[in-house]
Design a protein around this motif. Structure first.
Motif, PDB file in Angstrom:
ATOM      1  N   LEU A  63      -7.893   8.668   0.333  1.00 42.07           N
ATOM      2  CA  LEU A  63      -7.152   7.755  -0.320  1.00 42.07           C
ATOM      3  C   LEU A  63      -6.077   6.920   0.654  1.00 42.07           C
ATOM      4  CD1 LEU A  63      -6.299   9.508  -3.663  1.00 42.07           C
ATOM      5  CD2 LEU A  63      -8.028   7.902  -3.554  1.00 42.07           C
ATOM      6  N   LEU A  64      -5.532   6.159   0.450  1.00 44.37           N
ATOM      7  CA  LEU A  64      -4.487   5.346   1.096  1.00 44.37           C
ATOM      8  C   LEU A  64      -3.462   5.117   0.042  1.00 44.37           C
ATOM      9  CD1 LEU A  64      -6.026   2.510   3.448  1.00 44.37           C
ATOM     10  CD2 LEU A  64      -5.284   4.936   4.225  1.00 44.37           C
ATOM     11  N   TYR A  65      -2.082   5.773   0.237  1.00 43.40           N
ATOM     12  CA  TYR A  65      -1.152   5.567  -0.495  1.00 43.40           C
ATOM     13  C   TYR A  65      -0.148   4.679  -0.033  1.00 43.40           C
ATOM     14  CZ  TYR A  65      -3.004   9.992  -2.170  1.00 43.40           C
ATOM     15  OH  TYR A  65      -3.810  11.078  -2.740  1.00 43.40           O
ATOM     16  N   PHE A  66       0.147   3.735  -0.928  1.00 37.85           N
ATOM     17  CA  PHE A  66       1.161   2.765  -0.725  1.00 37.85           C
ATOM     18  C   PHE A  66       2.469   2.858  -1.630  1.00 37.85           C
ATOM     19  CE2 PHE A  66      -2.888   0.920   0.165  1.00 37.85           C
ATOM     20  CZ  PHE A  66      -2.700   0.176   1.415  1.00 37.85           C
ATOM     21  N   GLU A  90       7.039  -7.997  -1.527  1.00 36.45           N
ATOM     22  CA  GLU A  90       6.716  -8.585  -0.369  1.00 36.45           C
ATOM     23  C   GLU A  90       6.269  -7.871   0.737  1.00 36.45           C
ATOM     24  OE1 GLU A  90       8.675 -12.984  -0.627  1.00 36.45           O
ATOM     25  OE2 GLU A  90       9.733 -11.440   1.005  1.00 36.45           O
ATOM     26  N   LEU A  91       7.002  -6.705   1.047  1.00 40.59           N
ATOM     27  CA  LEU A  91       6.715  -5.735   2.316  1.00 40.59           C
ATOM     28  C   LEU A  91       5.544  -5.230   1.932  1.00 40.59           C
ATOM     29  CD1 LEU A  91       7.747  -5.144   5.224  1.00 40.59           C
ATOM     30  CD2 LEU A  91       8.603  -3.229   3.986  1.00 40.59           C
ATOM     31  N   SER A  92       5.336  -4.764   0.740  1.00 46.16           N
ATOM     32  CA  SER A  92       4.256  -4.185   0.233  1.00 46.16           C
ATOM     33  C   SER A  92       3.011  -5.080   0.549  1.00 46.16           C
ATOM     34  CB  SER A  92       4.229  -3.875  -1.292  1.00 46.16           C
ATOM     35  OG  SER A  92       2.808  -3.113  -1.845  1.00 46.16           O
ATOM     36  N   ASP A  93       2.871  -6.271   0.132  1.00 49.29           N
ATOM     37  CA  ASP A  93       1.913  -7.167   0.644  1.00 49.29           C
ATOM     38  C   ASP A  93       1.610  -7.332   1.817  1.00 49.29           C
ATOM     39  OD1 ASP A  93       1.185  -7.958  -2.227  1.00 49.29           O
ATOM     40  OD2 ASP A  93       2.610  -9.528  -2.268  1.00 49.29           O
ATOM     41  N   VAL A  94       2.687  -7.310   2.653  1.00 50.16           N
ATOM     42  CA  VAL A  94       2.423  -7.117   4.275  1.00 50.16           C
ATOM     43  C   VAL A  94       1.738  -6.054   4.638  1.00 50.16           C
ATOM     44  CG1 VAL A  94       3.577  -7.467   6.215  1.00 50.16           C
ATOM     45  CG2 VAL A  94       4.391  -8.894   4.507  1.00 50.16           C
ATOM     46  N   THR A  95       2.221  -5.005   4.108  1.00 53.70           N
ATOM     47  CA  THR A  95       1.612  -3.869   4.370  1.00 53.70           C
ATOM     48  C   THR A  95      -0.006  -3.727   4.121  1.00 53.70           C
ATOM     49  OG1 THR A  95       3.572  -2.620   3.968  1.00 53.70           O
ATOM     50  CG2 THR A  95       1.404  -1.291   4.247  1.00 53.70           C
ATOM     51  N   LYS A  96      -0.416  -4.119   2.989  1.00 51.75           N
ATOM     52  CA  LYS A  96      -1.594  -4.067   2.598  1.00 51.75           C
ATOM     53  C   LYS A  96      -2.295  -5.314   3.210  1.00 51.75           C
ATOM     54  CE  LYS A  96      -0.540  -2.519  -1.947  1.00 51.75           C
ATOM     55  NZ  LYS A  96      -0.485  -2.709  -3.386  1.00 51.75           N
TER      56      LYS A  96
END
Length: 689
Positions: A63-66, A90-96
């Motif tokens: 698993l990848l944990y965000f 927004e940073l979560s979207d950039v990370t993904k």
């Protein structure tokens, strides 16, 4: 139907619009979306079968944990049900987007992608406090994230996070996600974290090296067990220890070996003495190198061949029933319950008795989980009407055979890129779930590989949980202290032995251990560098042409150093100038120094010896003098004298240099008498104006 390939959106001037387009693109093209239940907004993604995995972890979840930083410290986990998303959506979207882009570029290990996410978490903490949007992010935010990481992480991990923050900065710039271009360079340097092979002889360094190498007594204990009459799981795990000891393979490389991994090979070489071609036979072992070095072979020394053969033969014998089951499933089917007649229904109680279950309720729960139909049939007894639970054995047999085929296919699909074997039943260490558990029963239709936990429990145990190692169970101790090993110590041991051999080059060492880069040898080299230099001291000195007096002077001036520093020191001895404030390495045979006291103005050629009283006194004298000059220059600046500001800058530079030169006296990591480059990042300032 269109055959146009989707292209990455081209960044425009609108940073927020660029992010929106990027998210839409990667949502549509994500390699992870093939997994059932995948959603872009999930806090964790299932990436098993998409990301690379280690052979010994093939049966594990991947698993990848965000989730956001839980602020609970290192290695303190949060249950999945309690995980919260990033503070900054927004940073979560950039990370993904970034993680998806990396996976599209080339197949990555899940652990490698998780490190990128961990680096983003530090940025998330910073942005959650400032309230900035991603479009407004700056180099200062990256610097704050790096400072937070430095406080929380060990040096080696901090270096990796710093590298990832640089990569994040580059990704944001490339995709036009910030209004302004960000320039960020990490603080940590690899040289500050890589100290595995240093030559210090203080007790802490000795203890650190001792952790990497097996002790003499642990090797004796391993040999004792190898000659003992071990049975069952002990014999199986000992076979892995023997292969690792004789070959230096990593645990993952041993776990993924195939049945025919050891073979004979004829080599033909020309005899330089007789001029004839000599043919001789060697034994080679084939394997898949874990860290990107591809499929490899290595020659096994004749003296170690019997040890490797014994290990392979033991594994072949003890796990042959598992391979037979997998082969039978591939050819049609396998009856996991030969005790039950396939014809008529049988009661739960009778089936449980034949299969050795402790209670009917547990057995019924087990059957329901596997979707086996349980029928309620009337009892043929007088009196009150009652029923009895029955199952059809044929259904149970078919269901478990299907589960077996599904498990074998799933495991092979996960690990087929990590092994030389052409199919699962040809792997040396394939086994069944819980087959080697001391309490729990085996699930014969669920397949896996020998795990790191199992081999670790065998050679190290878990004292805190009462799990005894094989050495404790066989009373093998040294001075009443338990012997404990790690699977990687054998690799460190063999690599160090090769480093001690003068006839083996660095490239041959790297090739033998399946390394991708020659520089990786350093992490496994625990030789005494000082002793090696001193053993060859006469040859080194003779090669430089210096006199005995100069050699004596070098011995007085410099402490023991490693090979590279010794060569550097002796090579520069004829040109080094000793001054009242330290050593100048400028080549005076080539040209004189063009600036008096430029040493203290950030010169990279300037060296000091810690504890030298004459140097300290002279630098202190210059410092006190400069304090007066700086004060006078500041007064001139305030009175607006022409060019006074340039004088202030010049005097302040020299004062700062004095402070740097004296600072080493308070650095406990530097030993008395050690020669120190005061300005390692400085410039050479010996050139004349």
């Amino acid at each position: 139907m269109s055959n146009v390939v989707a292209l990455l959106p081209r960044p425009g001037n609108d940073a927020s619009g660029n992010l929106t387009e990027l998210v839409a693109f990667y949502k549509h093209n994500s390699p992870f979306k093939s997994k059932e239940g995948w959603e872009w907004g999930n806090v964790y993604w299932d990436v098993k079968g998409i990301c690379k995995t280690q052979a010994r972890k093939a049966a594990y979840e991947l698993l990848l944990y965000f989730n956001r930083d839980n602020q609970l410290g290192a290695n303190v986990k949060t249950p999945r049900t309690e995980m919260l998303p990033f503070h900054h959506s927004e940073l979560s979207d950039v990370t993904k987007c970034h993680v998806t882009a990396l996976q599209i570029e080339s197949e990555k290990d899940a652990g490698s992608l998780q490190i990128w996410i961990n680096a983003y978490r530090y940025l998330d903490n910073v942005l959650s406090k400032s309230g900035k949007r991603v479009a407004d992010i700056s180099a200062h935010d990256f610097r704050l994230a790096e400072l937070e990481a430095e406080k929380q992480l060990a040096a080696s991990t901090f270096y990796r996070i710093g590298s990832k923050l640089e990569g994040i900065c580059k990704f944001i710039n490339q995709k036009g996600l910030a209004r302004q271009k960000i320039t960020f360079l990490k603080v940590a340097k690899r040289g500050e974290t890589h100290t595995n092979s240093d030559s210090r002889i203080d007790q802490s360094s000795i203890d650190e090296r001792a952790k990497k190498l097996p002790s003499k007594y642990s090797l004796i204990a391993v040999a004792t067990l190898s000659n003992a009459d071990l049975k069952g799981d002990d014999a199986l795990f000992q076979s892995m220890v023997e292969i690792m000891f004789a070959t230096g393979l990593r645990l993952d490389e041993v776990v993924s070996l195939d049945k025919d991994c050891l073979y004979e090979k004829q080599i033909e070489e020309r005899n330089v003495v007789t001029g004839k071609q000599d043919v001789f036979t060697v034994h080679e072992i084939r394997y898949k190198a874990k860290k990107g070095a591809g499929f490899r072979t290595k020659t096994v020394a004749d003296s170690l061949v019997p040890i490797v053969k014994k290990g392979i033969e033991t594994a072949l014998e003890l796990l042959s029933p598992v391979r037979e089951v997998i082969e039978a499933l591939g050819q049609g089917g396998y009856d996991f319950f030969p005790q039950l007649d396939s014809g008529e229904e049988v009661t739960i109680a009778e089936a449980g008795r034949l299969l050795g279950w402790s209670s009917n309720s547990n057995f019924q729960t087990y059957l329901r989980k596997r979707n086996i139909t349980i029928n309620r049939r009337p009892k043929n007894v007088r009196g009150k009407a009652s029923t009895v639970a029955k199952i059809l054995p044929a259904e149970l047999k078919d269901a478990t055979a299907d589960l077996g085929r599904e498990s074998a296919a799933g495991l092979w699909n996960t690990i087929k890129k990590t092994t030389v074997a052409d199919k699962l039943e040809n792997m040396l260490y394939v086994t069944q779930y819980q087959r080697h558990h001391s309490i729990k029963s085996t699930e014969p239709w669920k397949f896996t590989l020998i795990s790191h936990t199992q081999i670790s429990d065998y050679i190290a145990g878990r004292p805190g949980l009462g799990v005894k190692s094989v050495f404790e169970r066989h009373d093998l101790t040294f001075e009443d202290q338990s012997i404990r090993l790690t699977s990687h110590q054998f690799r460190h041991f063999l690599s160090t032995m090769l480093e001690l051999c003068d006839t083996v080059s660095d490239i041959e060492v790297a090739r033998y251990f399946g390394r991708k880069y020659i520089g990786d040898n350093a992490a496994y080299d625990h030789t005494n560098k000082t002793k090696k230099v001193m053993d060859h001291a006469d040859d080194i000195i003779a090669s430089t042409g210096i006199s005995k007096e100069q050699a004596k002077e070098a011995a007085i001036l410099f402490t023991l150093v490693d090979k590279e520093e010794a060569l550097d020191t002796i090579g520069d001895l004829t040109t080094t100038l000793i001054t009242s404030i330290g050593l100048c390495k400028h080549d005076y045979n080539d040209s004189p120094c063009g600036k008096h006291y430029a040493c203290l103005r950030g010169c990279a050629e300037y060296y000091r010896i810690k504890g030298s009283k004459t140097e300290i006194d002279e630098v202190l004298r210059i410092r006190e003098q400069q304090k007066l000059h700086v004060a006078a220059a500041k007064e001139s600046v305030e009175e607006e004298f022409h060019n006074a500001n340039n004088w202030l800058i010049s005097h302040q530079e020299l004062l700062d240099g004095c402070e740097m030169a004296l600072r080493i006296e308070n650095d406990e990591s530097i030993a008395l008498g050690e020669r120190v480059q005061v300005f390692p990042e400085g410039k050479t300032k010996c050139e004349a104006i």
